[in-house]
Design a protein around this motif. Structure first.
Motif, PDB file in Angstrom:
ATOM      1  N   GLN A  74      -3.603   7.883  -5.202  1.00 27.93           N
ATOM      2  CA  GLN A  74      -3.341   6.735  -6.069  1.00 27.93           C
ATOM      3  C   GLN A  74      -4.511   6.432  -7.002  1.00 27.93           C
ATOM      4  O   GLN A  74      -4.325   6.284  -8.219  1.00 27.93           O
ATOM      5  CB  GLN A  74      -3.028   5.491  -5.225  1.00 27.93           C
ATOM      6  N   ARG A  75      -5.709   6.302  -6.432  1.00 23.28           N
ATOM      7  CA  ARG A  75      -6.858   5.846  -7.220  1.00 23.28           C
ATOM      8  C   ARG A  75      -7.335   6.865  -8.251  1.00 23.28           C
ATOM      9  O   ARG A  75      -7.781   6.479  -9.329  1.00 23.28           O
ATOM     10  CB  ARG A  75      -8.025   5.509  -6.297  1.00 23.28           C
ATOM     11  N   TYR A  76      -7.297   8.131  -7.927  1.00 21.51           N
ATOM     12  CA  TYR A  76      -7.912   9.120  -8.805  1.00 21.51           C
ATOM     13  C   TYR A  76      -6.917   9.998  -9.543  1.00 21.51           C
ATOM     14  O   TYR A  76      -7.255  10.559 -10.582  1.00 21.51           O
ATOM     15  CB  TYR A  76      -8.929   9.958  -8.012  1.00 21.51           C
ATOM     16  N   PHE A  77      -5.699  10.104  -9.024  1.00 25.18           N
ATOM     17  CA  PHE A  77      -4.704  10.930  -9.689  1.00 25.18           C
ATOM     18  C   PHE A  77      -3.513  10.125 -10.208  1.00 25.18           C
ATOM     19  O   PHE A  77      -2.648  10.668 -10.871  1.00 25.18           O
ATOM     20  CB  PHE A  77      -4.199  12.029  -8.738  1.00 25.18           C
ATOM     21  N   GLY A  78      -3.439   8.836  -9.871  1.00 31.04           N
ATOM     22  CA  GLY A  78      -2.334   8.002 -10.332  1.00 31.04           C
ATOM     23  C   GLY A  78      -1.005   8.349  -9.686  1.00 31.04           C
ATOM     24  O   GLY A  78       0.051   8.081 -10.254  1.00 31.04           O
ATOM     25  N   ILE A  79      -1.030   8.913  -8.489  1.00 30.49           N
ATOM     26  CA  ILE A  79       0.189   9.333  -7.793  1.00 30.49           C
ATOM     27  C   ILE A  79       0.442   8.383  -6.631  1.00 30.49           C
ATOM     28  O   ILE A  79      -0.387   8.253  -5.735  1.00 30.49           O
ATOM     29  CB  ILE A  79       0.073  10.787  -7.288  1.00 30.49           C
ATOM     30  N   CYS A  80       1.605   7.741  -6.655  1.00 28.82           N
ATOM     31  CA  CYS A  80       1.940   6.757  -5.615  1.00 28.82           C
ATOM     32  C   CYS A  80       2.929   7.294  -4.586  1.00 28.82           C
ATOM     33  O   CYS A  80       3.252   6.594  -3.626  1.00 28.82           O
ATOM     34  CB  CYS A  80       2.475   5.483  -6.266  1.00 28.82           C
ATOM     35  N   GLU A  81       3.411   8.499  -4.783  1.00 24.30           N
ATOM     36  CA  GLU A  81       4.345   9.106  -3.832  1.00 24.30           C
ATOM     37  C   GLU A  81       3.602   9.516  -2.565  1.00 24.30           C
ATOM     38  O   GLU A  81       2.531  10.113  -2.651  1.00 24.30           O
ATOM     39  CB  GLU A  81       5.007  10.350  -4.430  1.00 24.30           C
ATOM     40  N   PRO A  82       4.148   9.259  -1.387  1.00 23.65           N
ATOM     41  CA  PRO A  82       3.507   9.760  -0.162  1.00 23.65           C
ATOM     42  C   PRO A  82       3.563  11.285  -0.121  1.00 23.65           C
ATOM     43  O   PRO A  82       4.552  11.889  -0.532  1.00 23.65           O
ATOM     44  CB  PRO A  82       4.362   9.165   0.966  1.00 23.65           C
ATOM     45  N   LEU A  83       2.503  11.888   0.358  1.00 22.36           N
ATOM     46  CA  LEU A  83       2.461  13.343   0.461  1.00 22.36           C
ATOM     47  C   LEU A  83       3.298  13.801   1.648  1.00 22.36           C
ATOM     48  O   LEU A  83       3.152  13.304   2.758  1.00 22.36           O
ATOM     49  CB  LEU A  83       1.013  13.834   0.630  1.00 22.36           C
TER      50      LEU A  83
END
Length: 192
Positions: A74-83
């Motif tokens: 979230q913080r560094y790649f802007g991805i909010c999807e769970p891995l």
């Protein structure tokens, strides 16, 4: 992170290298999840190792690794999807597209993460040349990088030929001749 990579702001080949390369905490979690060693320590293709991590993460709820993984996404790649195994292909592509940028280098990322100090893992025979170069070029706001004493090779006597070669390197680094156990302790103390 290797000191040379921090000093040079080396880029990461891909997300597997950034996240899994040398991270023994993640390796331990993957082993606990039954992942084959070849997928953990790099004998399999990078994407295969990343998929093994993606299969492991959903089983880590409650473990700090679960939370750290998603905070980093979230913080560094802007991805909010769970891995997960399902989201892994999208996350792999999105992160790798960003990792080519200089702000994702080994020097820039800790600064972006507001890291104040980095303790690297260093052998007593190491020259510490990259620490010296980094300290000379370090800018305000960048973390301090200090060596951490890791004398594992001094104890690795299972391969006597390799150990003897190491003892010679250690002696040269400490500027002493190592011919006895007290000499070895003295060399280690001098390098510490």
């Amino acid at each position: 992170l290797p000191p040379a990579d921090i000093a040079s702001n080396a880029g990461f080949k891909n997300l597997a290298h950034a996240w899994l390369g040398g991270d023994h905490y993640k390796w331990r979690a993957m082993r606990s999840n039954g992942v084959a060693e070849a997928e953990i320590t790099g004998r399999e293709p990078d994407y295969q190792s990343f998929l093994a991590w993606a299969r492991t993460v959903p089983r880590l709820i409650g473990n700090p690794l679960y939370h750290w993984t998603h905070l980093e996404l979230q913080r560094y790649f802007g991805i909010c999807e769970p891995l997960s195994e399902k989201t892994a292909p999208m996350i792999w592509e999105a992160c790798n597209a960003q990792l080519v940028e200089p702000e994702f280098g080994a020097r820039a990322l800790p600064t972006r993460m507001k890291v104040r100090a980095v303790g690297t893992t260093d052998d007593p025979a190491a020259t510490l040349e990259h620490h010296i170069a980094y300290a000379a070029a370090r800018q305000p706001g960048e973390p301090v990088m200090v060596p951490s004493f890791r004398p594992d090779k001094a104890l690795a006597i299972d391969d006597l030929a390799a150990w003897k070669a190491y003892i010679e390197r250690l002696g040269a680094a400490a500027n002493v001749s190592i011919a006895s156990y007290p000499d070895l302790l003295g060399a280690l103390e001098a390098r510490h």
